[in-house]
Design a protein around this motif. Structure first.
Motif, PDB file in Angstrom:
ATOM      1  N   CYS A 126      -7.192   2.268   2.997  1.00  0.00           N
ATOM      2  CA  CYS A 126      -6.759   3.563   2.466  1.00  0.00           C
ATOM      3  C   CYS A 126      -7.542   4.037   1.243  1.00  0.00           C
ATOM      4  O   CYS A 126      -7.472   5.198   0.876  1.00  0.00           O
ATOM      5  CB  CYS A 126      -5.279   3.532   2.117  1.00  0.00           C
ATOM      6  N   CYS A 134      -4.529   0.006  -0.089  1.00  0.00           N
ATOM      7  CA  CYS A 134      -5.158  -1.113   0.611  1.00  0.00           C
ATOM      8  C   CYS A 134      -6.610  -0.793   0.946  1.00  0.00           C
ATOM      9  O   CYS A 134      -7.063   0.339   0.770  1.00  0.00           O
ATOM     10  CB  CYS A 134      -4.381  -1.459   1.880  1.00  0.00           C
ATOM     11  N   CYS A 164       0.852  -1.194   0.000  1.00  0.00           N
ATOM     12  CA  CYS A 164       0.000   0.000   0.000  1.00  0.00           C
ATOM     13  C   CYS A 164       0.883   1.237   0.000  1.00  0.00           C
ATOM     14  O   CYS A 164       1.747   1.406   0.856  1.00  0.00           O
ATOM     15  CB  CYS A 164      -0.928   0.032   1.206  1.00  0.00           C
ATOM     16  N   SER A 218       1.423  -0.649   4.409  1.00  0.00           N
ATOM     17  CA  SER A 218       1.141  -2.019   4.820  1.00  0.00           C
ATOM     18  C   SER A 218       1.467  -2.971   3.670  1.00  0.00           C
ATOM     19  O   SER A 218       1.428  -2.587   2.503  1.00  0.00           O
ATOM     20  CB  SER A 218      -0.320  -2.160   5.247  1.00  0.00           C
ATOM     21  N   CYS A 262      -0.289   3.679   3.391  1.00  0.00           N
ATOM     22  CA  CYS A 262       0.036   3.377   4.794  1.00  0.00           C
ATOM     23  C   CYS A 262       1.207   2.415   4.950  1.00  0.00           C
ATOM     24  O   CYS A 262       1.549   2.033   6.059  1.00  0.00           O
ATOM     25  CB  CYS A 262      -1.192   2.832   5.512  1.00  0.00           C
TER      26      CYS A 262
HETATM   27 ZN   LIG Z   1      -3.089   1.395   3.193  1.00  0.00          ZN
END
Ligand SMILES: [Zn+2]
Ligand SMILES: [Zn+2]
Ligand SMILES: [Zn+2]
Length: 140
Positions: A139, A136, A95, A100, A98
């Motif tokens: 987000c 993701c 992502c 991730s 963020c």
């Molecule tokens: Zn994210």
């Protein structure tokens, strides 16, 4: 026998010292389902009350890399992350908002396509990686 114990026994018989840091870092990597950075590893250590300095963390990461317990990954954001050597060949979803990361396995079709590309260009496959960057679920 848990995997961490088997690995620690092997380290011991190879003559390596098993410190609290080494043991906990190994356990964190084996338990983690996603790649983590050195900073994330450090936060995990703090939650189990193991306080170590940066030098130790990088030394232990290097040690586990050399022992092929973990591997280093670098994605588009340039940050280094580490994950345990996977039992299954897989790819990553990253992502861009963020940071991730998820590990994903592709179906045979795309994997076959990957090997075909390497073969047709006369590349001997040693390793390949393929990452998907996006937003993701949280987000988007
Ligand atoms: Zn994210
Ligand atoms: Zn992975
Ligand atoms: Zn692949």
């Amino acid at each position: 026998m848990p995997k961490s114990k088997a690995i620690l026994n092997r380290f011991r018989s190879d003559g390596h010292r098993i410190t609290k840091a080494r043991e906990n870092i190994l356990k964190i990597f084996l338990a983690s389902t996603v790649p983590i950075s050195a900073a994330e590893l450090n936060s995990c250590l703090v939650t189990v009350n193991v306080i170590v300095n940066k030098t130790t963390i990088y030394r232990e990461i290097d040690f586990l890399k050399k022992k092929e317990i973990i591997r280093e990954l670098q994605f588009g954001d340039g940050k280094k992350r580490f994950e345990k050597w996977p039992d299954n060949h897989h790819h990553h979803l990253v992502c861009i908002s963020c940071d991730s990361i998820e590990c994903i396995e592709l179906d045979g079709c795309l994997e076959a396509e990957e090997s075909k590309i390497l073969r047709e260009n006369n590349y001997k496959t040693i390793n390949h990686s393929l990452e998907f960057e996006g937003l993701c679920g949280k987000c988007r």
